[in-house]
Design a protein around this motif. Structure first.
Motif, mmCIF file in Angstrom:
data_model
loop_
_atom_site.group_PDB
_atom_site.id
_atom_site.type_symbol
_atom_site.label_atom_id
_atom_site.label_comp_id
_atom_site.label_asym_id
_atom_site.label_seq_id
_atom_site.Cartn_x
_atom_site.Cartn_y
_atom_site.Cartn_z
ATOM 1 N N ILE A 107 -5.056 6.567 7.106
ATOM 2 C CA ILE A 107 -4.576 5.456 6.421
ATOM 3 C C ILE A 107 -4.741 4.209 7.452
ATOM 4 N N ASP A 108 -4.981 4.578 8.711
ATOM 5 C CA ASP A 108 -5.239 3.524 9.609
ATOM 6 C C ASP A 108 -6.730 3.005 9.403
ATOM 7 N N MET A 109 -7.741 3.885 8.783
ATOM 8 C CA MET A 109 -8.844 3.756 8.453
ATOM 9 C C MET A 109 -9.110 2.826 7.409
ATOM 10 N N TRP A 110 -8.366 3.259 6.379
ATOM 11 C CA TRP A 110 -8.302 2.509 5.161
ATOM 12 C C TRP A 110 -7.800 1.001 5.293
ATOM 13 N N ALA A 111 -6.745 0.735 6.053
ATOM 14 C CA ALA A 111 -6.206 -0.432 6.324
ATOM 15 C C ALA A 111 -7.263 -1.268 6.969
ATOM 16 N N GLU A 112 -8.120 -0.495 7.850
ATOM 17 C CA GLU A 112 -9.241 -1.428 8.726
ATOM 18 C C GLU A 112 -10.015 -2.064 7.588
ATOM 19 N N GLY A 113 -10.402 -1.224 6.471
ATOM 20 C CA GLY A 113 -11.652 -1.412 5.748
ATOM 21 C C GLY A 113 -11.054 -2.727 4.854
ATOM 22 N N VAL A 114 -9.774 -2.549 4.491
ATOM 23 C CA VAL A 114 -9.128 -3.686 3.656
ATOM 24 C C VAL A 114 -8.950 -5.060 4.503
ATOM 25 N N ALA A 115 -8.479 -4.566 5.857
ATOM 26 C CA ALA A 115 -8.536 -6.061 6.689
ATOM 27 C C ALA A 115 -9.765 -6.521 6.890
ATOM 28 N N ARG A 116 -10.921 -5.902 6.921
ATOM 29 C CA ARG A 116 -12.182 -6.491 7.138
ATOM 30 C C ARG A 116 -12.640 -7.391 5.939
ATOM 31 N N VAL A 117 -12.175 -6.827 4.684
ATOM 32 C CA VAL A 117 -12.557 -7.535 3.297
ATOM 33 C C VAL A 117 -11.817 -8.699 3.373
ATOM 34 N N GLY A 134 -0.825 -2.334 -8.826
ATOM 35 C CA GLY A 134 0.474 -1.631 -9.082
ATOM 36 C C GLY A 134 0.723 -0.742 -7.824
ATOM 37 N N TYR A 135 2.066 -0.604 -7.638
ATOM 38 C CA TYR A 135 2.380 0.342 -6.489
ATOM 39 C C TYR A 135 2.508 1.863 -7.104
ATOM 40 N N GLY A 136 2.245 2.677 -6.341
ATOM 41 C CA GLY A 136 2.484 4.280 -6.747
ATOM 42 C C GLY A 136 1.347 4.999 -6.396
ATOM 43 N N LEU A 137 1.082 5.882 -7.345
ATOM 44 C CA LEU A 137 -0.157 6.827 -7.215
ATOM 45 C C LEU A 137 -1.653 6.029 -7.151
ATOM 46 N N PHE A 138 -1.901 4.998 -7.957
ATOM 47 C CA PHE A 138 -2.855 3.807 -7.834
ATOM 48 C C PHE A 138 -3.091 3.458 -6.694
ATOM 49 N N THR A 139 -4.038 3.467 -5.897
ATOM 50 C CA THR A 139 -4.352 3.044 -4.485
ATOM 51 C C THR A 139 -4.287 1.763 -4.231
ATOM 52 N N GLY A 140 -4.360 0.815 -5.465
ATOM 53 C CA GLY A 140 -4.625 -0.957 -5.005
ATOM 54 C C GLY A 140 -3.161 -1.325 -4.425
ATOM 55 N N GLY A 141 -2.348 -1.054 -4.835
ATOM 56 C CA GLY A 141 -1.069 -1.740 -4.228
ATOM 57 C C GLY A 141 -0.974 -1.627 -2.712
ATOM 58 N N LEU A 142 -0.570 -0.179 -2.433
ATOM 59 C CA LEU A 142 -0.505 -0.070 -1.019
ATOM 60 C C LEU A 142 -1.644 -0.075 -0.363
ATOM 61 N N GLY A 143 -2.869 0.056 -0.744
ATOM 62 C CA GLY A 143 -3.934 -0.339 0.044
ATOM 63 C C GLY A 143 -4.180 -1.835 0.464
ATOM 64 N N ALA A 144 -4.061 -2.657 -0.553
ATOM 65 C CA ALA A 144 -3.866 -4.056 -0.156
ATOM 66 C C ALA A 144 -2.631 -4.270 0.772
#
Length: 435
Positions: A107-117, A134-144
């Motif tokens: 989760i930390d690595m993923w957040a880093e990737g989005v933060a870089r963008v 959308g928040y939920g199983l789709f990765t878009g909401g929680l990823g951003a």
């Protein structure tokens, strides 16, 4: 702004050395903890100790979406369930969903990737980021959401839908950044334009990060004009983590891929051999840092090329050129290869048309049919067929010029084509349901 110069600006030589070290660890982890990769590697006569550098990646097996579905739900997981903190999955509209699991470090690595963008697009702790994925199983909401949090920005988790309220909050709260699919961003832009209550001139929006579906430069320009923002592409896929595998910098000369975390290759989709540098082919990714469910040589089906020259922004991270389409989205109509993105590109060249469309392909009397629903803007729409033909004829000619076959174009009234809050559906191939 460069969020992590150590990796975003690393020399090519040092990057390849780092990739080699991380690949060795990932291969060992997969071989020792998943029966799938052990079986695949044993069949190829490959052992973890055979991987000595990043160049040895060609010795390893490919992974496909079919493999992930066959191993559903947790067959590729490398850690005990007690170490998993989150599960995401694709929509699964064509079968079982693709599942991805995450440890805390993932989760930390993923957040880093989005933060870089987001940082590459000028986002900082002073911004308010409205997350309309959308928040939920789709990765878009929680990823951003997590990426904005990594930067210290204010997170406004509106999710998708309830468009009127989205716009009200956007104005009242002073959102400066919008994150959603490009098709939903267009829907928001239309609603703002048609509203008697709100005005885009009174809003503070400055940037948008759009992804999860293909979009053209023409659509980018329209979003920028209507929302008064700079529109950035954010790239990702559930199989790697979600959005944040890469994104555009201020020069928008290709999508920077965070190759310290996700190693990209370009292969010939027919021979599966590596393409020469700069050649177009199918994009393949290998997880280099993932703990819970790392994937080796995943075939994305995205068709593009890689650019290794240093970017004007100072980053050395490899850039991905615009995606031409997906090898599995490509339609073969009367023997001609057609990508839906080509249709959108044509539509955005003509101001009379909205960038919404729907393709229906069928087979009648042993011949393929190609029907295209398009939508005129309100100020151009007329029920008079002769008037519609004035707009349709140049579009028809442009599509024939670009694609090479003639479509049957059907004009819909304004808002006659369904809008999407998530990934837009553009194609119905009825031939798939016939013997």
């Amino acid at each position: 702004m460069i969020y992590n110069a150590k990796y975003e600006c690393m020399s090519r030589e040092d990057m390849r050395a780092l990739q080699g070290e991380r690949l060795q660890k990932i291969v060992k982890r997969c071989y020792e903890n998943t029966e799938f990769y052990k079986r695949k590697m044993d069949e190829m006569g490959v052992k973890p100790e055979d991987i000595k550098s990043i160049d040895d990646i060609v010795k390893l097996p490919f992974t496909t979406k079919f493999d992930l579905r066959d191993e559903y739900p947790f067959g590729l997981q490398c850690v005990p369930q007690s170490e998993v903190v989150r599960i995401h999955a694709s929509s699964g509209t064509t079968g079982k969903p693709v599942v991805d699991t995450y440890t805390k470090n993932d989760i930390d690595m993923w957040a880093e990737g989005v933060a870089r963008v987001m940082s590459a697009g000028g986002v900082s702790k002073d911004d308010l980021v409205q997350v309309s994925y959308g928040y939920g199983l789709f990765t878009g909401g929680l990823g951003a959401h997590d990426g904005a949090g990594k930067l210290g920005a204010v997170q406004l988790p509106t999710s998708a839908g309830n468009t009127e309220k989205q716009i009200m909050l956007m104005q009242d709260f002073g959102s400066t950044v919008l994150c959603c699919t490009p098709s939903y961003a267009m829907r928001l832009a239309e609603a703002i334009h048609d509203s008697d209550v709100v005005s885009i001139d009174k809003m503070k929006l400055k940037a948008g990060f759009f992804g999860a579906e293909p979009w053209t430069d023409g659509m980018r320009k329209e979003l920028e004009d209507k929302l008064h923002i700079k529109a950035y592409d954010i790239y990702g896929l559930t199989e790697m983590c979600g959005p944040g595998v890469g994104g555009e910098c201020e020069f928008q000369d290709g999508t920077h891929l965070w190759e310290d975390m996700f190693f990209p290759e370009i292969i010939n989709p027919e021979t599966l051999e590596p393409c020469k540098p700069g050649e177009f082919g199918e994009l393949v990714f290998t997880s280099l840092c993932k703990e819970a469910m790392p994937i080796i040589r995943y075939r994305t089906r995205d068709l593009t090329r890689l650019i290794y020259e240093k970017c004007k922004c100072g980053r050395t991270a490899v850039r991905m050129d615009r995606i031409l389409g997906r090898s599995d989205d490509m339609l073969i109509i009367r023997g001609v290869n057609v990508f839906p993105s080509q249709i959108e590109a044509c539509l955005t060249e003509f101001p009379a048309f909205q960038p919404y469309y729907f393709i229906t392909v069928d087979r009648k009397n042993n011949e393929d049919t190609f029907d295209l629903d398009v939508e005129l803007r309100q100020e151009f729409y007329s029920a008079d067929a002769a008037k519609q033909l004035e707009y349709v004829k140049p579009l028809f000619n442009r599509i024939v010029s670009m694609v090479g076959i003639k479509p049957n174009i059907h004009v819909k009234e304004p808002f006659g084509i369904e809008r999407s809050m998530g990934k837009a559906k553009h194609v119905l191939d009825k031939r798939n349901f016939k013997n």
